[in-house]
Design an enzyme around this catalytic site. Structure first.
Site, PDB file in Angstrom:
ATOM      1  N   HIS A 136       0.855  -1.185   0.000  1.00  0.00           N
ATOM      2  CA  HIS A 136       0.000   0.000   0.000  1.00  0.00           C
ATOM      3  C   HIS A 136       0.886   1.229   0.000  1.00  0.00           C
ATOM      4  CE1 HIS A 136      -3.036   2.950   1.337  1.00  0.00           C
ATOM      5  NE2 HIS A 136      -3.935   2.075   0.935  1.00  0.00           N
ATOM      6  N   GLU A 187      -7.625  -4.613  -0.327  1.00  0.00           N
ATOM      7  CA  GLU A 187      -8.149  -5.148  -1.580  1.00  0.00           C
ATOM      8  C   GLU A 187      -8.278  -6.666  -1.546  1.00  0.00           C
ATOM      9  OE1 GLU A 187      -5.087  -3.667  -3.989  1.00  0.00           O
ATOM     10  OE2 GLU A 187      -5.743  -1.583  -3.853  1.00  0.00           O
TER      11      GLU A 187
END
Length: 386
Positions: free
Chosen positions: A262, A320
């Site tokens: 991320h 995700e």
């Protein structure tokens, strides 16, 4: 200082503080997400969607009577203008992606206030939150050759969204899983779509316009499009014993493993932990348990190989990965993932718009010009000036 002296720090506005907010705080180093004072893991799995929406819009959790009144107000606003239905029908006829249908239809929500020339930002904010499940659910049914189901005011927000998609009232555990997901993704600092909404509304444009702009930003694959590919990787692997060979081959080819790493978090994304626990509970009572076990094997293998190949980088599981697993278990196809994310994130967009309007300041950053100077236009020819 000149642009190139700042280039490594300010490209993409990295590390630039553009505003202040009371809505959420992302601590990437510690792996913490705070939503209006509450840790995401303390709030998202337990609160109702309506409580979280009220918290972001009002800065405090509602009392029981406020909770009831707010829930009823949301439910009353679920019906779409006729023009919105027409646009959804036209979009379905050409098979537009759901996020495009949402982008096309969101501006039409302002038709509900056509008889009142005075725009009310809070009214627009609540209307957008209420209508997003109707837009996405009605469109998905149209695109699959089915009639939209009637709007219902007797279901909670998460249950209502699932009902709009399937036409069936969901069991409690399915509604709770969806509710936890929507709560988890409702806000996340000054991300691209939220920043877009704040920039638009800072011009004193209306909240519906700002939220429409946010949907456009979310459509971009660098922001809202990754959960689908994360699921694709799990399904491509297909069996736990193939995880090692497939992932090694991807890394050998220099491919990015979707669902890992991320831009902000340097440790595990806290939202991944919330959704991992939610997926564990959900798959324990329903859904294809073999898919869950496969995903867990893929995750463990990917994390081990990433640390083996890139020991100097922390590439942990992000939101995700478990978004894909949870929404797949709830029966949503990957094509709906980004639009479903918007059903949750519209709460944050709306709250940020109201907060920005309260500040009253136009967002107007500067840029450093690095082009040519001194060019002179003369008789249709361009030559260098002195």
């Amino acid at each position: 200082m000149r642009w190139r002296e700042y280039e490594g720090m300010t490209q993409g506005l990295d590390n630039v503080v553009a505003t202040s907010t009371r809505l959420s705080h992302v601590d990437g180093e510690a792996g913490r997400l705070t939503l209006a004072g509450y840790a995401v893991e303390n709030l998202a799995p337990y609160a109702s969607f309506e409580e979280v929406a009220y918290l972001l819009l009002h800065g405090r959790l509602p009392s029981p009577s406020q909770h009831r009144e707010f829930s009823e107000d949301l439910a009353r606003r679920r019906a779409l203008p006729r023009a919105a239905i027409t646009v959804l029908q036209e979009a379905a006829a050409v098979g537009a992606p759901p996020i495009d249908a949402l982008r096309m239809t969101a501006p039409l929500l302002s038709l509900g206030r056509a008889q009142n020339s005075n725009e009310d930002p809070r009214e627009d904010a609540i209307t957008a939150i209420a209508c997003f499940p109707t837009i996405v659910g009605a469109y998905w049914r149209m695109r699959n050759g089915k009639a939209p189901v009637p709007v219902r005011a007797d279901l909670g927000h998460a249950a209502y969204y699932l009902h709009q998609l399937s036409g069936e009232e969901p069991p409690v555990e399915r509604a709770r899983a969806m509710e936890t997901y929507l709560n988890t993704v409702c806000d996340h600092g000054l991300n691209a779509s939220t920043f877009a909404a704040r920039v638009i509304v800072s011009t004193r444009s209306d909240v519906i316009s700002a939220i429409t702009g946010a949907v456009g930003a979310l459509k971009g694959p660098l922001h809202g499009g990754a959960p689908g590919p994360a699921l694709d990787m799990v399904l491509e692997i297909g069996a736990p014993e193939r995880a090692e060979s497939v992932i090694r081959a991807k890394l050998d080819r220099g491919e990015r493993l979707m669902g890992f790493g991320h831009r902000i978090y340097r440790v595990r994304d806290p939202r991944a932990d919330v959704l991992a626990e939610t997926a564990e509970r959900f798959y324990s009572s329903g859904g294809d348990r073999s898919v869950y076990e496969l995903a867990r094997t893929v995750e463990a293998t990917a994390l081990r190989l990433l640390r083996e190949r890139k020991p100097d980088r922390r590439l942990d599981t992000n939101v995700e990965f478990y978004t894909a697993l949870l929404l797949h278990g709830l029966g949503l196809p990957a094509e709906l993932f980004t639009a479903t994310f918007a059903v949750g994130r519209v709460v944050g967009w709306a709250a940020h718009c109201l907060e920005q309007l309260g500040e009253g300041r136009l967002i107007r950053p500067q840029s450093e010009y690095i082009g040519s100077t001194g060019l002179v236009y003369e008789r249709g020819a361009v030559r260098m000036g002195r």
